[in-house]
Design an enzyme around this catalytic site. Structure first.
Site, mmCIF file in Angstrom:
data_model
loop_
_atom_site.group_PDB
_atom_site.id
_atom_site.type_symbol
_atom_site.label_atom_id
_atom_site.label_comp_id
_atom_site.label_asym_id
_atom_site.label_seq_id
_atom_site.Cartn_x
_atom_site.Cartn_y
_atom_site.Cartn_z
ATOM 1 N N HIS A 1 -47.217 -37.092 6.866
ATOM 2 C CA HIS A 1 -46.662 -36.135 7.880
ATOM 3 C C HIS A 1 -47.374 -36.416 9.235
ATOM 4 O O HIS A 1 -48.449 -37.459 9.355
ATOM 5 C CB HIS A 1 -47.407 -34.715 7.814
ATOM 6 C CG HIS A 1 -46.595 -34.209 6.489
ATOM 7 N ND1 HIS A 1 -46.813 -32.887 5.947
ATOM 8 C CD2 HIS A 1 -45.649 -34.886 5.521
ATOM 9 C CE1 HIS A 1 -45.749 -32.523 5.218
ATOM 10 N NE2 HIS A 1 -45.075 -33.713 4.507
ATOM 11 N N GLU B 1 -49.560 -35.205 11.366
ATOM 12 C CA GLU B 1 -51.029 -35.066 11.637
ATOM 13 C C GLU B 1 -51.661 -36.212 10.967
ATOM 14 O O GLU B 1 -52.748 -36.704 11.354
ATOM 15 C CB GLU B 1 -51.575 -33.711 11.090
ATOM 16 C CG GLU B 1 -50.467 -32.577 11.581
ATOM 17 C CD GLU B 1 -49.780 -32.060 10.617
ATOM 18 O OE1 GLU B 1 -49.635 -30.907 10.149
ATOM 19 O OE2 GLU B 1 -48.610 -33.024 10.456
ATOM 20 N N THR C 1 -7.823 -33.461 4.038
ATOM 21 C CA THR C 1 -8.394 -34.268 5.440
ATOM 22 C C THR C 1 -8.210 -35.822 4.495
ATOM 23 O O THR C 1 -7.843 -36.738 5.064
ATOM 24 C CB THR C 1 -9.465 -34.014 5.808
ATOM 25 O OG1 THR C 1 -9.350 -32.792 6.478
ATOM 26 C CG2 THR C 1 -9.957 -35.003 6.895
ATOM 27 N N ASP D 1 -5.762 -38.397 6.275
ATOM 28 C CA ASP D 1 -6.271 -39.362 7.265
ATOM 29 C C ASP D 1 -7.458 -40.548 6.514
ATOM 30 O O ASP D 1 -7.627 -41.369 7.175
ATOM 31 C CB ASP D 1 -7.287 -38.661 7.879
ATOM 32 C CG ASP D 1 -6.679 -37.514 8.809
ATOM 33 O OD1 ASP D 1 -5.668 -37.384 9.016
ATOM 34 O OD2 ASP D 1 -7.485 -36.517 9.155
ATOM 35 N N ARG E 1 -22.001 -44.197 11.858
ATOM 36 C CA ARG E 1 -21.707 -45.399 11.964
ATOM 37 C C ARG E 1 -22.485 -46.047 13.472
ATOM 38 O O ARG E 1 -22.198 -47.382 13.672
ATOM 39 C CB ARG E 1 -20.301 -45.997 12.423
ATOM 40 C CG ARG E 1 -19.681 -45.668 11.077
ATOM 41 C CD ARG E 1 -18.006 -46.024 11.169
ATOM 42 N NE ARG E 1 -17.202 -45.422 11.886
ATOM 43 C CZ ARG E 1 -16.886 -44.199 11.526
ATOM 44 N NH1 ARG E 1 -17.111 -43.484 10.264
ATOM 45 N NH2 ARG E 1 -16.252 -43.454 12.582
ATOM 46 N N GLU F 1 -16.047 -30.817 8.785
ATOM 47 C CA GLU F 1 -15.243 -31.673 9.615
ATOM 48 C C GLU F 1 -14.119 -31.662 8.499
ATOM 49 O O GLU F 1 -13.455 -32.529 7.655
ATOM 50 C CB GLU F 1 -15.546 -33.086 9.708
ATOM 51 C CG GLU F 1 -16.765 -33.354 10.423
ATOM 52 C CD GLU F 1 -17.007 -34.785 11.058
ATOM 53 O OE1 GLU F 1 -16.031 -35.383 11.609
ATOM 54 O OE2 GLU F 1 -17.958 -35.187 10.709
ATOM 55 N N GLY G 1 -9.761 -29.511 7.968
ATOM 56 C CA GLY G 1 -8.571 -29.041 8.303
ATOM 57 C C GLY G 1 -8.543 -27.524 8.633
ATOM 58 O O GLY G 1 -9.406 -26.869 8.344
ATOM 59 N N SER H 1 -11.150 -20.601 5.573
ATOM 60 C CA SER H 1 -11.927 -20.060 4.309
ATOM 61 C C SER H 1 -13.268 -19.739 4.691
ATOM 62 O O SER H 1 -13.848 -18.661 4.155
ATOM 63 C CB SER H 1 -12.005 -21.051 3.161
ATOM 64 O OG SER H 1 -12.526 -20.798 2.027
#
Length: 365
Positions: free
Chosen positions: A50, A52, A199, A203, A210, A297, A299, A305
């Site tokens: 961590h 600290e 999707t 697509d 990236r 990400e 449609g 929904s």
């Protein structure tokens, strides 16, 4: 130089780990003596030491022969309350109590820990600044702690007339390259990137991070990629499945079909007897896991929904100047009618121009 100055320094350090600590938190730490920083560090990767501990160790390396006296009487500033429970590492409060710090100054409380009380009982002066910058560092973490569900964001690229899905395959992009590059940062912040079968099949996306500057860091891990599919009729050759990284198919089926060669690190989340798959049930199940931030990400149908069930905490819109009219479908396909921009349901928390497009972030009230 005061407490605000030094905690701001710690915030700047915490941001260096922004894309590498998932599903943990972003934390920075500075150690100050006689108004001079003698040690500084941040939480570099999930499961690692961590902030600290890293800062204390830096002091030990710099002042090998007299580090103990250097730490004695110093102030330690940390953006998040030191942990009091043993997790992937030991409890930070146990390490802090080895040294005679004058003050422990924290930027924000951690609702899952008891570090402040622990240190106060040990005789330390603890100051909580309740700093907004420190709270903003880990908004998804605080959201999960408070509401017992991940912070769910939806990214939407759309035209000025709010259309997002082309009706033909002649075009793919609505927004420009600068906007699409900005989305890479949203992905890098997410524990999960979620999409739908439509999707994937239409697509053939990658849905990974990236940006070279982000993925070049040795501590970076690609977000998990989840896809909703009732019937498992998916384009299994899509880069979504073939690129490295964890993949999960959310379905009403028990098992995946026989997959083509070259697909690895893939599993199934079975929401049995739920056809179509329930977004509410998905959130209920995913909330049991160590997941703080989900980026949708998808449609109009999947977005609708989640939106209809009030599951989306933040919408991130990238809006082009172009009008698409009948060349594309409306971005939201839910059964409920929302006016997203009338300030009744959402606050506009950011609005700026990116390239030729406008970015607007709406956060649920």
């Amino acid at each position: 130089m005061n407490d605000t100055y030094f905690i701001s320094k710690a915030v700047s350090l915490a941001l260096k780990g922004k894309f590498n600590t998932r599903p943990g938190v972003n934390v920075g730490c500075v150690i100050v003596k006689n108004n001079k920083i003698i040690g500084q560090a941040f939480y570099e990767k999930y499961g690692g030491p961590h902030a600290e501990i890293n800062a204390i160790n830096q002091v030990k390396r710099k002042y090998k022969k007299n580090f103990f006296s250097k730490l004695t009487g110093s102030d330690i500033y940390v953006t998040l309350e030191p942990c009091s429970k043993k997790g992937k590492t030991g409890a930070c409060v146990d390490e802090l109590k080895k040294y005679d710090f004058k003050r422990v100054v924290i930027g924000a409380e951690d609702p899952t820990q008891n570090g402040i009380t622990n240190l106060q009982r040990a005789g330390y002066e603890v100051i909580n600044l309740e700093n907004q910058q420190c709270l903003a560092l880990n908004k998804s973490f605080f959201h999960k702690a408070k509401f017992k569900k991940p912070f769910i964001r939806a990214k939407v690229a759309m035209s000025s007339d709010h259309k997002s899905v082309f009706t033909s395959k002649q075009r793919k992009w609505i927004t420009g390259i600068p906007a699409r590059n900005d989305v890479q940062k949203l992905r890098a912040e997410a524990d999960i990137i979620l999409t739908g079968s439509g999707t994937i099949n239409e697509d053939s996306p990658s849905m990974n991070v990236r940006t070279k500057k982000i993925i070049a860091n040795k501590n970076f891990v690609q977000p998990a990629r989840y896809v909703f599919s009732n019937n498992l009729k998916l384009n299994w050759t899509a880069p979504f499945f073939r690129l490295p990284g964890k993949k999960v198919v959310v379905t009403s089926k028990k098992n995946l079909p026989k997959l083509p060669q070259g697909i690895s690190d893939i599993s199934v989340m079975s929401l049995q007897n739920k056809n179509p798959i329930s977004s509410k049930d998905f959130v209920k199940e995913i909330s049991k896991l160590n997941i703080n931030n989900i980026l949708i990400e998808a449609g109009p149908k999947l977005l609708g929904s989640f939106g209809d069930h009030n599951l989306i905490d933040e919408y991130i819109f990238y809006i082009s100047k172009e009008k698409l009219e009948d060349k594309a479908l409306y971005f939201y396909g839910g059964s409920k009618q929302f006016n997203f921009f009338d300030n009744k349901l959402f606050d506009i928390v950011e609005e700026k121009i990116i390239g030729k497009d406008k970015k607007i972030i709406l956060r649920k009230k």
